[in-house]
Design an enzyme around this catalytic site. Structure first.
Site, PDB file in Angstrom:
ATOM      1  N   ARG A 121       0.813  -1.229   0.000  1.00  0.00           N
ATOM      2  CA  ARG A 121       0.000   0.000   0.000  1.00  0.00           C
ATOM      3  C   ARG A 121       0.846   1.279   0.000  1.00  0.00           C
ATOM      4  O   ARG A 121       0.378   2.345   0.375  1.00  0.00           O
ATOM      5  CB  ARG A 121      -0.994   0.007   1.165  1.00  0.00           C
ATOM      6  CG  ARG A 121      -2.059  -1.077   1.056  1.00  0.00           C
ATOM      7  CD  ARG A 121      -3.191  -0.848   2.030  1.00  0.00           C
ATOM      8  NE  ARG A 121      -4.266  -1.795   1.787  1.00  0.00           N
ATOM      9  CZ  ARG A 121      -4.380  -2.986   2.378  1.00  0.00           C
ATOM     10  NH1 ARG A 121      -3.457  -3.362   3.261  1.00  0.00           N
ATOM     11  NH2 ARG A 121      -5.382  -3.775   2.109  1.00  0.00           N
ATOM     12  N   LYS A 142       3.340  11.383 -11.627  1.00  0.00           N
ATOM     13  CA  LYS A 142       2.588  10.431 -12.439  1.00  0.00           C
ATOM     14  C   LYS A 142       3.404   9.152 -12.586  1.00  0.00           C
ATOM     15  O   LYS A 142       4.538   9.187 -13.064  1.00  0.00           O
ATOM     16  CB  LYS A 142       2.307  11.006 -13.829  1.00  0.00           C
ATOM     17  CG  LYS A 142       1.094  11.903 -13.915  1.00  0.00           C
ATOM     18  CD  LYS A 142       0.811  12.215 -15.377  1.00  0.00           C
ATOM     19  CE  LYS A 142      -0.416  13.071 -15.547  1.00  0.00           C
ATOM     20  NZ  LYS A 142      -0.691  13.345 -16.977  1.00  0.00           N
ATOM     21  N   GLU A 184      10.554  17.104 -25.490  1.00  0.00           N
ATOM     22  CA  GLU A 184       9.820  17.428 -24.262  1.00  0.00           C
ATOM     23  C   GLU A 184      10.268  18.784 -23.721  1.00  0.00           C
ATOM     24  O   GLU A 184       9.456  19.565 -23.227  1.00  0.00           O
ATOM     25  CB  GLU A 184      10.018  16.343 -23.204  1.00  0.00           C
ATOM     26  CG  GLU A 184       9.226  15.070 -23.443  1.00  0.00           C
ATOM     27  CD  GLU A 184       7.735  15.209 -23.158  1.00  0.00           C
ATOM     28  OE1 GLU A 184       7.267  16.335 -22.863  1.00  0.00           O
ATOM     29  OE2 GLU A 184       7.031  14.190 -23.260  1.00  0.00           O
ATOM     30  N   LYS A 224       7.012  22.771 -15.589  1.00  0.00           N
ATOM     31  CA  LYS A 224       6.160  21.713 -15.057  1.00  0.00           C
ATOM     32  C   LYS A 224       5.813  21.968 -13.591  1.00  0.00           C
ATOM     33  O   LYS A 224       4.680  21.739 -13.155  1.00  0.00           O
ATOM     34  CB  LYS A 224       6.846  20.356 -15.209  1.00  0.00           C
ATOM     35  CG  LYS A 224       5.924  19.194 -14.870  1.00  0.00           C
ATOM     36  CD  LYS A 224       6.459  17.882 -15.379  1.00  0.00           C
ATOM     37  CE  LYS A 224       5.398  16.797 -15.236  1.00  0.00           C
ATOM     38  NZ  LYS A 224       5.879  15.491 -15.750  1.00  0.00           N
ATOM     39  N   GLU A 234      -4.347  16.634 -12.106  1.00  0.00           N
ATOM     40  CA  GLU A 234      -4.821  16.813 -13.478  1.00  0.00           C
ATOM     41  C   GLU A 234      -6.345  16.986 -13.554  1.00  0.00           C
ATOM     42  O   GLU A 234      -7.027  16.351 -14.342  1.00  0.00           O
ATOM     43  CB  GLU A 234      -4.379  15.637 -14.356  1.00  0.00           C
ATOM     44  CG  GLU A 234      -4.358  15.996 -15.835  1.00  0.00           C
ATOM     45  CD  GLU A 234      -3.685  14.924 -16.682  1.00  0.00           C
ATOM     46  OE1 GLU A 234      -2.864  15.298 -17.534  1.00  0.00           O
ATOM     47  OE2 GLU A 234      -3.980  13.726 -16.479  1.00  0.00           O
ATOM     48  N   ARG A 238      -3.220  20.984 -15.593  1.00  0.00           N
ATOM     49  CA  ARG A 238      -2.130  20.023 -15.778  1.00  0.00           C
ATOM     50  C   ARG A 238      -2.264  19.301 -17.120  1.00  0.00           C
ATOM     51  O   ARG A 238      -1.267  18.826 -17.675  1.00  0.00           O
ATOM     52  CB  ARG A 238      -2.084  19.015 -14.631  1.00  0.00           C
ATOM     53  CG  ARG A 238      -0.907  18.061 -14.773  1.00  0.00           C
ATOM     54  CD  ARG A 238      -0.574  17.298 -13.526  1.00  0.00           C
ATOM     55  NE  ARG A 238       0.551  16.394 -13.775  1.00  0.00           N
ATOM     56  CZ  ARG A 238       1.193  15.714 -12.841  1.00  0.00           C
ATOM     57  NH1 ARG A 238       0.827  15.837 -11.574  1.00  0.00           N
ATOM     58  NH2 ARG A 238       2.192  14.918 -13.154  1.00  0.00           N
ATOM     59  N   ASN A 242       0.120  17.880 -21.690  1.00  0.00           N
ATOM     60  CA  ASN A 242      -0.052  16.893 -22.752  1.00  0.00           C
ATOM     61  C   ASN A 242       0.016  17.533 -24.144  1.00  0.00           C
ATOM     62  O   ASN A 242      -0.335  16.876 -25.140  1.00  0.00           O
ATOM     63  CB  ASN A 242      -1.395  16.173 -22.592  1.00  0.00           C
ATOM     64  CG  ASN A 242      -1.388  15.218 -21.418  1.00  0.00           C
ATOM     65  OD1 ASN A 242      -0.461  14.448 -21.240  1.00  0.00           O
ATOM     66  ND2 ASN A 242      -2.424  15.289 -20.602  1.00  0.00           N
ATOM     67  N   HIS A 245       0.861  15.572 -27.200  1.00  0.00           N
ATOM     68  CA  HIS A 245       0.883  14.171 -26.804  1.00  0.00           C
ATOM     69  C   HIS A 245      -0.293  13.345 -27.333  1.00  0.00           C
ATOM     70  O   HIS A 245      -0.170  12.127 -27.451  1.00  0.00           O
ATOM     71  CB  HIS A 245       0.929  14.054 -25.281  1.00  0.00           C
ATOM     72  CG  HIS A 245       2.292  14.307 -24.703  1.00  0.00           C
ATOM     73  ND1 HIS A 245       2.947  15.506 -24.868  1.00  0.00           N
ATOM     74  CD2 HIS A 245       3.118  13.522 -23.976  1.00  0.00           C
ATOM     75  CE1 HIS A 245       4.120  15.445 -24.253  1.00  0.00           C
ATOM     76  NE2 HIS A 245       4.247  14.251 -23.718  1.00  0.00           N
ATOM     77  N   HIS A 249       1.154  10.286 -28.811  1.00  0.00           N
ATOM     78  CA  HIS A 249       0.999   8.973 -28.190  1.00  0.00           C
ATOM     79  C   HIS A 249       0.428   7.965 -29.184  1.00  0.00           C
ATOM     80  O   HIS A 249       0.819   6.792 -29.204  1.00  0.00           O
ATOM     81  CB  HIS A 249       0.083   9.064 -26.972  1.00  0.00           C
ATOM     82  CG  HIS A 249       0.796   9.400 -25.709  1.00  0.00           C
ATOM     83  ND1 HIS A 249       0.145   9.867 -24.584  1.00  0.00           N
ATOM     84  CD2 HIS A 249       2.111   9.349 -25.369  1.00  0.00           C
ATOM     85  CE1 HIS A 249       1.021  10.080 -23.620  1.00  0.00           C
ATOM     86  NE2 HIS A 249       2.220   9.778 -24.075  1.00  0.00           N
ATOM     87  N   HIS A 260       9.684   8.174 -27.432  1.00  0.00           N
ATOM     88  CA  HIS A 260       8.545   8.965 -26.977  1.00  0.00           C
ATOM     89  C   HIS A 260       8.651  10.418 -27.421  1.00  0.00           C
ATOM     90  O   HIS A 260       7.703  10.992 -27.975  1.00  0.00           O
ATOM     91  CB  HIS A 260       8.446   8.897 -25.449  1.00  0.00           C
ATOM     92  CG  HIS A 260       7.448   9.852 -24.879  1.00  0.00           C
ATOM     93  ND1 HIS A 260       6.088   9.671 -24.996  1.00  0.00           N
ATOM     94  CD2 HIS A 260       7.614  11.024 -24.205  1.00  0.00           C
ATOM     95  CE1 HIS A 260       5.455  10.671 -24.412  1.00  0.00           C
ATOM     96  NE2 HIS A 260       6.355  11.509 -23.929  1.00  0.00           N
TER      97      HIS A 260
END
Length: 352
Positions: A121, A142, A184, A224, A234, A238, A242, A245, A249, A260
Site C-alpha cells: 500500500r 505520475k 519534451e 512543469k 490533473e 495540468r 499533454n 501528446h 501517443h 517517446h
C-alpha cells in the site's frame, strides 16, 4: 548546482548537478531505510549501476541494498513486469521502510514509481533520472503502466521523496535519447509563461549536446513545477502538459520503433496544424529532419484516431490541448477537423 522544491501534497526537493547523488544522504526516508531497492534496466545497469551502488554504500554503509533489472524499452512498462517486481520484492523481504531508487529514464521512473505506490500500500521512492527525457517524467508524481490498448492506462499520482538529477549521466546517451528528451524540453518552452522555444528551434544535434544542461533542465522542470503545483491530479491545467501528446501517443503506440519524444515532436506538428499555425508546423518539421528523426511507417488516419479515442482525457469526443493568442485550452475537435490536420501533417512532414 540547482535546487528546486516541488510544493505538492508531499513537497520534495529536486537537485540538478553533477554529483547530485550525494544528496541522497539528506533525504529523510533514506536516513531511516531498512534497505534500498534499486530498480533499473539492463542498459543503465551496465553503464552506471556501479556508480550508484558506490554512493549508496558510502553514504549508508549499514543499510542493505538489492537490485532488480528489467529489459530496456516501453515493453517493460507492463502488467507482467510489474507483477514480477511485486513478487520479487515480497520474496526478498521488502518492508514499508524500504526505499525504491528508480534509476533510469522515463520508463523506469513510471514502472518503479507504480511499484512503490502499490506494494504494501505504498513505500517511499526516489527518482534518479539518467536521460534528458526524464526531466519531464521524474517530476510531478505520475506513475504507471501501458496496456495493449494504449499508453499509461494504468497508474496513480504518487510523489517521490526526492529527485536526484546527476547531469553527468547524460554523457552516455545515444542520439535517439537526446532527440527524445529535447522535444519534451521544447514542449515546455512552448508552454512557459515566458516562452523559450524560439531559442531551441534552430539547433542541430551537436548544438543540443553543448547546451548548459543544468540550466536548461531547470527551465523545463520549472514550467512543469508551476503547473503541477496548481493542479497536482490533473483536474484542470495540468492537462496542458499533454501538448503534442494526444496525436504523439497515438503515433508512438502504432509504431514499432519510435522514441517517446520523437513522437511528441510529430504530435506538435499536428497540434500546430490544428491551431492553423502552418509556419510553426513547418519549422517543427524542419527541426525533426535536422535532428535526424526517422519517421515511422505511416498508418491510416483510422488507426491513429482509434488510439486517440483511448487517451485518458477523452471520453466520447477527442480533446486536444491547443494554443490561441498565447493561451492554452483543452478543446473538443470534430473528426473532420482532425482528418484535415492529419492530411496537412502528412504533407508537411513528407510522410510516405
Amino acid at each position: 548546482m540547482t535546487h528546486l522544491c516541488i510544493k505538492t501534497s508531499r513537497p520534495y526537493p529536486v537537485h540538478i548537478e553533477p554529483g547530485a547523488l550525494r544528496h541522497l544522504a539528506e533525504v529523510e526516508e533514506a536516513q531511516v531505510a531498512d534497505r534500498f531497492w534499486i530498480i533499473t534496466d539492463q542498459t543503465v545497469s551496465a553503464l552506471h549501476l556501479e556508480t550508484l551502488i558506490k554512493h549508496v554504500t558510502t553514504l549508508f554503509p549499514k543499510t542493505n541494498w538489492m537490485t532488480s533489472t528489467v529489459v530496456p524499452g516501453e515493453s517493460s512498462k507492463s502488467l507482467e513486469t510489474y507483477a514480477d517486481l511485486l513478487h520479487e520484492g515480497i520474496e526478498r523481504g521488502v518492508s514499508r521502510r524500504t526505499v525504491i531508487l528508480a534509476f533510469g529514464g522515463g520508463m523506469i521512473g513510471d514502472l518503479a514509481g507504480f511499484v512503490a505506490a502499490t506494494i504494501l500500500r505504498g513505500i517511499p521512492f526516489i527518482q534518479i533520472p539518467t536521460t534528458l527525457l526524464a526531466h519531464d517524467s521524474s517530476v510531478g508524481g505520475k506513475v504507471g503502466l501501458n496496456l495493449s490498448l494504449g499508453k499509461n492506462l494504468v497508474g496513480a499520482f504518487y510523489q517521490p521523496s526526492a529527485v536526484l538529477y546527476d547531469v553527468s549521466f547524460l554523457k552516455t546517451l545515444p542520439d535517439r535519447e537526446w532527440r527524445s528528451g529535447f522535444f519534451e524540453l521544447l514542449k515546455h518552452g512552448l508552454l512557459a509563461a515566458e516562452p523559450f522555444a524560439d531559442q531551441l528551434m534552430d539547433l542541430k544535434l551537436s548544438d543540443m549536446k553543448q547546451l548548459p544542461l543544468e540550466s536548461w533542465i531547470a527551465k523545463g522542470i520549472s514550467v512543469k513545477q508551476r503547473i503541477v503545483e496548481q493542479d497536482e491530479q490533473e483536474q484542470g491545467i495540468r492537462a496542458f502538459l499533454n501538448y503534442g501528446h494526444t496525436f504523439g501517443h497515438a503515433v508512438e503506440y502504432a509504431s514499432e520503433r519510435l522514441a517517446h519524444g520523437e513522437a511528441v515532436g510529430i504530435g506538435l506538428v499536428f497540434a500546430k496544424m490544428l491551431e492553423g499555425q502552418v509556419v510553426e508546423a513547418n519549422q517543427l518539421a524542419q527541426l525533426l529532419t535536422r535532428l535526424g528523426v526517422e519517421l515511422p511507417k505511416r498508418q491510416s488516419f483510422e488507426v491513429y484516431f482509434d488510439y486517440m479515442k483511448r487517451d485518458k482525457k477523452n471520453n466520447q469526443s477527442i480533446r486536444f490541448v491547443l494554443a490561441e493568442n498565447g493561451k492554452f485550452n483543452l478543446e473538443e475537435i470534430p473528426v473532420g477537423r482532425l482528418l484535415s490536420a492529419y492530411d496537412m501533417t502528412v504533407r508537411c512532414l513528407k510522410w510516405d
